[in-house]
Design a protein around this motif. Structure first.
Motif, mmCIF file in Angstrom:
data_model
loop_
_atom_site.group_PDB
_atom_site.id
_atom_site.type_symbol
_atom_site.label_atom_id
_atom_site.label_comp_id
_atom_site.label_asym_id
_atom_site.label_seq_id
_atom_site.Cartn_x
_atom_site.Cartn_y
_atom_site.Cartn_z
ATOM 1 N N LYS A 149 -13.400 20.524 -36.463
ATOM 2 C CA LYS A 149 -12.808 21.849 -36.567
ATOM 3 C C LYS A 149 -13.825 22.919 -36.205
ATOM 4 N N ALA A 150 -13.407 23.826 -35.321
ATOM 5 C CA ALA A 150 -14.248 24.958 -34.932
ATOM 6 C C ALA A 150 -13.716 26.200 -35.636
ATOM 7 N N THR A 151 -14.562 26.836 -36.450
ATOM 8 C CA THR A 151 -14.129 27.979 -37.252
ATOM 9 C C THR A 151 -14.929 29.217 -36.872
ATOM 10 N N SER A 152 -14.221 30.292 -36.528
ATOM 11 C CA SER A 152 -14.853 31.545 -36.154
ATOM 12 C C SER A 152 -14.897 32.493 -37.349
ATOM 13 N N SER A 153 -16.026 33.185 -37.510
ATOM 14 C CA SER A 153 -16.139 34.156 -38.606
ATOM 15 C C SER A 153 -15.404 35.445 -38.283
ATOM 16 N N ALA A 154 -15.055 35.643 -37.012
ATOM 17 C CA ALA A 154 -14.321 36.841 -36.589
ATOM 18 C C ALA A 154 -13.232 36.404 -35.622
ATOM 19 N N THR A 155 -12.094 36.034 -36.152
ATOM 20 C CA THR A 155 -11.012 35.496 -35.317
ATOM 21 C C THR A 155 -10.404 36.546 -34.397
ATOM 22 N N ASP A 156 -10.642 37.839 -34.689
ATOM 23 C CA ASP A 156 -10.147 38.866 -33.767
ATOM 24 C C ASP A 156 -11.028 38.950 -32.519
ATOM 25 N N VAL A 157 -12.259 38.456 -32.619
ATOM 26 C CA VAL A 157 -13.156 38.425 -31.464
ATOM 27 C C VAL A 157 -12.948 37.140 -30.671
ATOM 28 N N LEU A 217 -19.753 30.893 -34.937
ATOM 29 C CA LEU A 217 -18.841 29.771 -34.728
ATOM 30 C C LEU A 217 -19.422 28.519 -35.370
ATOM 31 N N SER A 218 -18.656 27.945 -36.294
ATOM 32 C CA SER A 218 -19.097 26.731 -36.984
ATOM 33 C C SER A 218 -18.269 25.544 -36.507
ATOM 34 N N VAL A 219 -18.945 24.508 -36.052
ATOM 35 C CA VAL A 219 -18.280 23.283 -35.597
ATOM 36 C C VAL A 219 -18.648 22.169 -36.574
ATOM 37 N N GLN A 220 -17.641 21.697 -37.312
ATOM 38 C CA GLN A 220 -17.888 20.705 -38.354
ATOM 39 C C GLN A 220 -16.753 19.684 -38.377
ATOM 40 N N SER A 221 -17.014 18.550 -39.018
ATOM 41 C CA SER A 221 -15.953 17.551 -39.217
ATOM 42 C C SER A 221 -14.826 18.192 -40.014
ATOM 43 N N ASP A 222 -13.610 17.872 -39.637
ATOM 44 C CA ASP A 222 -12.440 18.486 -40.280
ATOM 45 C C ASP A 222 -12.118 17.758 -41.588
ATOM 46 N N THR A 223 -12.940 18.012 -42.599
ATOM 47 C CA THR A 223 -12.726 17.355 -43.894
ATOM 48 C C THR A 223 -11.513 17.918 -44.615
ATOM 49 N N ALA A 224 -11.156 19.173 -44.311
ATOM 50 C CA ALA A 224 -10.031 19.809 -45.002
ATOM 51 C C ALA A 224 -8.726 19.070 -44.729
ATOM 52 N N SER A 225 -8.531 18.620 -43.492
ATOM 53 C CA SER A 225 -7.300 17.897 -43.149
ATOM 54 C C SER A 225 -7.231 16.555 -43.885
#
Length: 479
Positions: A74-82, A281-289
């Motif tokens: 999962k790639a997570t952005s701290s500013a999804t509007d950007v 941008l954080s790229v990590q294993s999708d543990t949440a799913s």
């Protein structure tokens, strides 16, 4: 023989009540059949509830049996509007600082204004060829992409601004969109041409041939050559929007892209930028799913336990049990599922063989509970072991559970067989009820006919008796 209008009137006997009592007595077996039908229908409904709960558990187990679930990144952005991002399962974990400084845009050019958008432009007799090239502009030089060069022919009889715009828009593979803008001046109609592709490599060079550039039409408008030619080294249209690339930096490294979708700047990650600004941008294993899937499985299992408890409950006050109390089908299913979840799996080297080792454990009431802290730790340090626990071949808990429930509910399963047995019984009871009801109706009809005859006979005899009595009285008086 005298007719009787209502049963019992002729004989003065309560034959109607007698017939009603006979009918009630005859129908007593029907009541017993109805009770049996009700009992089996209730049991059929209970099996339906059980089947629904099993289906939910199977769906949850099947989700955990998929290896891809545990390979998600999962790639997570701290500013999804950007920007937002997506990652392939092969993407490497990491944190990236992204700064977007420029957004891509398509070049837009505006021609000089003309007095009328419907008057033909040109020398009136020559077919004019308009060629569009796409490439990169650098100062007065233009480097074209030969593969993208397209052209259209303008018929002198259809050479108005409106005709030209339509010709361009009807040529789908031309790569240009045309529109007409009215700027409110004395010569207000201006043709606006916009490249359908964005980025610096999609600047336009427009060449017109077949129409003298110095020709001026009777209405005072310039010729097509003067109107449409756009070349960094020659005549130019007004550029209202420059061909521009997206520009950004990733951890300080400059990146450019012809579109707002930036793929490969971070390996196996695609970023989509929306506006200027910075984001982490954080790229990590999708543990949440995975956590969500485990939670769904536990909930489905507990729901099944709740349904089973309700269907097998005993009411001490009424001294009666629920519809599936003591039912062997339900008991066998419960035992099979519990056994499947408590058997240890083969260790893949991670040391994980039981659900309790990742925080999923049985409670005293037979339900499952999740220790989220323990599960999070297992997913963070032993994701491959957790994956093997649920989806490792045919022995994983998810795979095994899904297969086990299919065995219960498929066409030859025990639950399906039990359901078919009840439906067969209900069908048989329905046939017996119909046959018995028909026999009772025939019996009651026979009694009614006999009572009617009796009523009629007694009525006739009473009339005869009354007549004879009257005659005797008359004879006696006469004597």
């Amino acid at each position: 023989m005298a007719a009787v209008s209502s049963l019992g009137v002729g004989s003065n006997l309560d034959l109607a009540s007698l017939l009603t009592n006979i009918k009630s007595a005859e129908q007593a077996p029907l009541v017993a059949l109805q009770q049996q039908q009700k009992s089996y229908t209730t049991k059929l409904t209970a099996y339906g509830q059980l089947s629904s709960a099993l289906s939910a558990l199977q769906t949850a187990a099947a989700a955990l049996s998929q290896p891809a679930l545990f390979q998600g990144v999962k790639a997570t952005s701290s500013a999804t509007d950007v920007l937002t991002a997506s990652a392939l399962s092969t993407a490497q974990s990491g944190t990236y600082t992204v700064n977007v400084t420029k957004l891509t845009q398509a070049q837009s050019l505006a021609a000089a204004g003309v007095a009328s958008s419907s008057t033909n432009i040109g020398d009136g007799s020559t077919v004019t060829k308009v060629q569009f090239e796409f490439g990169t502009t650098s100062g007065a030089s233009f480097t074209a992409d030969a593969a993208r060069t397209k052209s259209i022919d303008i018929d002198p009889a259809h050479s108005s601004l409106a005709d030209i715009a339509k010709k361009i828009n009807d040529s789908a593979d031309l790569g240009v969109a045309a529109s007409i803008v009215n700027d409110g001046s004395a010569t207000p109609y201006r043709l606006v041409l916009t490249s359908k592709q964005s980025g610096e490599a999609s600047s336009m060079r427009i060449t017109v041939s077949g129409d003298p550039a110095d020709l001026v039409n009777p209405n005072g408008d310039p010729a097509l050559s003067s109107l449409l030619t756009n070349d960094p080294a020659g005549l130019k249209l007004q550029q209202t929007a420059a061909a521009q690339n997206t520009e950004l930096t990733v951890n300080g490294i400059a990146i450019t892209s012809a579109t707002n979708s930036v793929a490969g700047a971070i390996q196996d990650v695609t970023m989509t930028v929306s506006k200027l600004g910075a984001s982490t941008l954080s790229v990590q294993s999708d543990t949440a799913s995975v956590q969500s899937a485990v939670g769904t499985f536990v909930t489905a299992y507990n729901n099944l336990q709740g349904v089973a408890k309700q269907l097998t409950a005993y009411d001490a006050s009424s001294k009666s049990g629920a519809v599936l109390m003591g039912d062997s089908t339900l008991r066998n299913i419960q035992v099979g599922i519990r056994s499947a979840l408590t058997n240890a799996q083969t260790d893949d080297g991670s040391g994980l063989t039981m659900l309790s080792q990742i925080g999923v454990s049985f409670q005293k009431d037979g339900t499952l509970a999740v220790d989220s802290t323990k599960l999070t730790a297992a997913l963070g340090s032993k994701m491959s072991g957790v994956a093997n626990l649920f989806s490792g071949g045919s022995g994983g808990f998810g795979t095994k559970m899904s297969s086990l429930i299919s065995g219960y509910t498929d066409t030859t399963g025990v639950l399906t067989a039990a359901t078919k047995g009840i439906n067969t019984t209900l069908d048989d009871l329905g046939k017996r009820y119909t046959a018995m009801s028909d026999r009772i109706d025939a019996t009651v009809a026979r009694y009614k006919a006999q009572f009617t005859q009796l009523d009629t006979l007694i009525s006739s005899m009473n009339q005869t008796s009354a007549y004879l009595t009257q005659q005797f009285k008359t004879t006696t008086t006469s004597n």
